[in-house]
Design a protein around this motif. Structure first.
Motif, PDB file in Angstrom:
ATOM      1  N   SER A 215       0.846  -1.194   0.000  1.00 28.24           N
ATOM      2  CA  SER A 215       0.000   0.000   0.000  1.00 28.24           C
ATOM      3  C   SER A 215       0.879   1.242   0.000  1.00 28.24           C
ATOM      4  N   HIS A 216       0.483   2.237  -0.795  1.00 30.85           N
ATOM      5  CA  HIS A 216       1.188   3.515  -0.808  1.00 30.85           C
ATOM      6  C   HIS A 216       0.149   4.623  -0.894  1.00 30.85           C
ATOM      7  N   ARG A 217       0.590   5.821  -0.714  1.00 31.67           N
ATOM      8  CA  ARG A 217      -0.322   6.968  -0.793  1.00 31.67           C
ATOM      9  C   ARG A 217      -0.092   7.716  -2.099  1.00 31.67           C
ATOM     10  N   ASP A 218      -1.209   8.082  -2.748  1.00 29.95           N
ATOM     11  CA  ASP A 218      -1.090   8.794  -4.016  1.00 29.95           C
ATOM     12  C   ASP A 218      -0.772  10.260  -3.773  1.00 29.95           C
ATOM     13  N   GLU A 219      -0.798  11.053  -4.836  1.00 26.46           N
ATOM     14  CA  GLU A 219      -0.402  12.459  -4.728  1.00 26.46           C
ATOM     15  C   GLU A 219      -1.351  13.264  -3.855  1.00 26.46           C
ATOM     16  N   ASP A 220      -2.564  12.743  -3.623  1.00 25.19           N
ATOM     17  CA  ASP A 220      -3.506  13.414  -2.722  1.00 25.19           C
ATOM     18  C   ASP A 220      -3.417  12.895  -1.290  1.00 25.19           C
TER      19      ASP A 220
END
Length: 667
Positions: A215-220
């Motif tokens: 899991s990663h976090r997008d640009e938002d």
């Protein structure tokens, strides 16, 4: 025909390759169609040289498989001109040819030793669940275009035939172990019976596990889904020669595994982290009677079943499940006969029965059944020594599409002993899948539908493609060089797309909602026409003692021919895509291989998204040891040397570099 490309490199490459086409040796009239080029089966159902095949075909051989460093079968298709491959954490990996790819690769027919493995549900291939491993594969034959004339509906954009290692070709015991970062392990064995026995057999098994997406976090700053897989696979094959003319083959196997996937706890409404369990088993029997080198009778039967168990509780507190059970039984008879030096015929027929049960996907508890039958055949005529004409087709009836006929005319002209031109034209179809014909994918709570996803509320017609291609195949022995080129034009009509409608406001659905539900649904429809043009080629160069280089290049352009609801179809294929596999032999039995994979920007459809221009580099360093005929090897593989990259939708899913070591020992 007029061909346009969005990349000027396409024009340059076209000029270069066409000039090679005319630089051929003078033909030897008494042996025009005979050479030691590898024989292929999948293009026409006949064993033949690629020079004679009525369609463009790529063979991924055992050397390429080992040198690539790939441990998953779908990844090997990155080596095929025009093929796109992506993994994503919310479903099976997906494969497309020249665009039109989405989460379900239902436009390419996939077989294992001639047994169709596309799912009855979506028509796609569950790549992680195939009951075999890369180590079981001898080679893969890929038809790079429509092949409905040989295999009927759903051989729409290509055919992939995964051919396993025959038990008679090896003996003894082999152990394989791989381990690397992200929890990657892959351990297995292969044991073969002694040669010279009445029964040739092989038993193989493996167990692998890996975290395929973190899991990663997008640009938002929003978290994205993750996935970890675990699989256990067992396979058994045996073949027996029943006299001088008869051979019996038995294949059976099973796969059992689990996928841990979903979104972190703070984000998910309907798909928190959960464990999906899946099981797959099959039995395949075939009998062949050979009359002579070019005449035989083959009877094949297979049974296969696939099961998924997946359930969780939503944030709103109601249960969700996507349980699926599918079964398939198919029988096929094929007869091939050489009538004379000028004439050869092939004829056959088959019938298939599919059964699928999924209360979630169809909002019903009973089993949906479908039958399918087909008759196929071809005639090959050689009126002149350098000229072959092949006329073939498949007539079939499918419960979801009615009667269909897929014809093809192919003309092969030998320019020399080892080179030929091919012109072919034909028609192919893709029948609607069970989901596109019958689905009502819903979530129920206390007897009421609270969420509706896919709903096949309108009838859809089969997709259709009319195609024409000009190909050139050559082998320059003195240079160790093989060339395969293809220019093609494909006109698609009745493309099946999905759209969202609403029962309580615009855009309103044109079909009635299920009882007690008045919100949105996703339905299927035929959405227009478009034309795909392209040019592709592969170059295979070998030099004993030095190594090998295999280059695959494709240029693709899609143009609208009618109103299309999803304009992203026009950008679903990269303007240019390249793969290059370099294999270098080093002293002391070391071998270095480098894989390079490039694509221009394009867009995966439906559940996918934008993928920008990308360059991926893989490296494998291997050391062979022991006797010269042994497979003993230690290797270190690094996949994606330049770091992580966007996969399937670069704003959603990010593939990570992979480093692993492998050890193979044989006795």
């Amino acid at each position: 025909m007029a061909f346009t490309f969005r990349s000027p490199a396409g024009t340059q490459a076209l000029v270069t390759l066409l000039s090679i086409c005319y630089a051929v040796d003078e033909a030897r009239a008494d042996d025009i169609f005979f050479s030691d080029m590898p024989m292929v089966l999948t293009a026409s159902r006949l064993s033949q040289s690629p020079l004679d095949a009525p369609a463009a075909i790529t063979t991924i051989d055992r050397e390429m498989i080992e040198a690539s460093g790939f441990t998953e079968i779908h990844d090997l298709l990155r080596l095929v001109p025009g093929f796109l491959v992506a993994d994503w954490p919310d479903g099976s990996p997906t494969v497309a040819n020249h665009g039109l790819g989405d989460a379900y690769d239902r436009r390419i027919k996939v077989m294992i030793d001639g047994r169709t493995v596309n799912s009855p549900l979506w028509g796609n291939t569950n790549w992680h669940d195939l009951p075999l491993r890369v180590d079981d594969v001898d080679h893969i034959e890929v038809v790079r275009g429509p092949n409905g004339a040989a295999y009927g509906a759903n051989a729409f954009q290509g055919v992939i035939n995964i051919i396993t290692r025959a038990p008679a070709t090896e003996e003894g015991l082999t152990l394989i172990s791989r381990f690397g970062d992200f929890g990657f392990t892959d351990n297995g064995f292969r044991i073969n019976g002694a040669s010279g026995q009445a029964l040739d057999w092989r038993l193989s098994a493996s167990r692998r596990a890996a975290t395929t997406f973190k899991s990663h976090r997008d640009e938002d700053g929003d978290p994205k889904s993750e996935e970890a897989i675990r699989r256990t696979v067992v396979n058994f094959q045996a073949s027996a020669q029943l006299g001088a003319r008869d051979e019996l083959r038995v294949h059976l196997g099973a796969s059992d595994g689990a996928d841990r996937r979903g979104y972190p706890p703070e984000t998910a409404d309907f798909s928190p982290i959960r464990t999906d369990r899946n099981r797959h088993h099959y039995l395949q029997l075939s009998w062949t009677r050979s009359f002579d080198a070019e005449s035989d009778l083959n009877l094949q039967y297979y049974h296969q079943a696939y099961q998924v168990r997946s359930a969780w509780t939503s944030r709103a507190g109601f249960p969700v499940d996507i349980d699926v059970d599918t079964h398939r039984d198919e029988v096929e008879l094929q007869f091939t006969r050489r009538l004379s030096p000028e004439w050869q015929v092939l004829a056959g027929a088959g019938a298939r029965h599919d059964a699928t049960r999924s209360p979630s996907y169809f909002n019903r508890s009973d089993t949906l059944e479908a039958t399918y039958w087909q008759a196929f055949g071809s005639v090959t005529w050689q009126p002149l020594v350098p000229l072959r004409v092949n006329l073939g087709g498949t007539f079939e009836h499918h419960d979801y599409s009615g009667k269909l006929f897929s014809p093809r005319l192919a003309i092969n002209y030998a320019l020399g002993v080892d080179s030929a031109l091919r012109l072919s034209t034909g028609l192919a179809y893709r029948a609607p899948s069970l989901m596109e014909s019958e689905s009502m994918q819903s979530v129920r709570y206390r007897g009421q539908i609270v969420r509706l996803f896919y709903h096949a509320g309108l009838p859809v017609d089969p997709e259709q493609v009319r195609y024409t291609e000009l190909g050139y195949v050559a082998q320059f022995r003195e240079l160790g060089l093989g060339i395969d080129t293809r220019i093609f034009r494909e006109r698609y009509t009745n493309y099946i797309d999905d759209q969202v409608c609403r029962h309580n406001r615009a855009p309103r659905c044109a079909f009635a909602p299920p009882a007690g539900y008045d919100r949105s649904a996703t339905y299927f429809l035929n959405s227009g026409a478009f034309t795909m043009r392209g040019f592709e080629f592969s170059v295979d160069w070998r030099k004993p003692g030095f190594g090998r280089a295999v280059l695959a290049q494709a240029f693709i352009d899609i143009e609208e021919n009618g109103r299309i609801l999803d304009q992203q179809i026009m950008t679903s294929a990269p303007a240019s895509m390249t793969s290059l596999l370099l294999i270098k032999d080093l002293p002391q039995r070391w071998r270095l291989s480098l894989g390079y994979y490039h694509n221009h920007p394009f867009h995966w459809l439906n559940d996918g998204g934008e993928v920008s221009s990308r360059d991926r580099y893989d490296l494998k360093l291997a050391k062979r040891f022991g006797t010269l005929d042994a497979e003993n090897e230690f290797a270190l593989t690094v996949q994606s040397l330049t770091g992580g990259y966007g996969e399937f939708d670069e704003n959603q899913f990010r593939a990570q570099p992979q480093v692993f070591a492998s050890l193979k020992l044989s006795w």
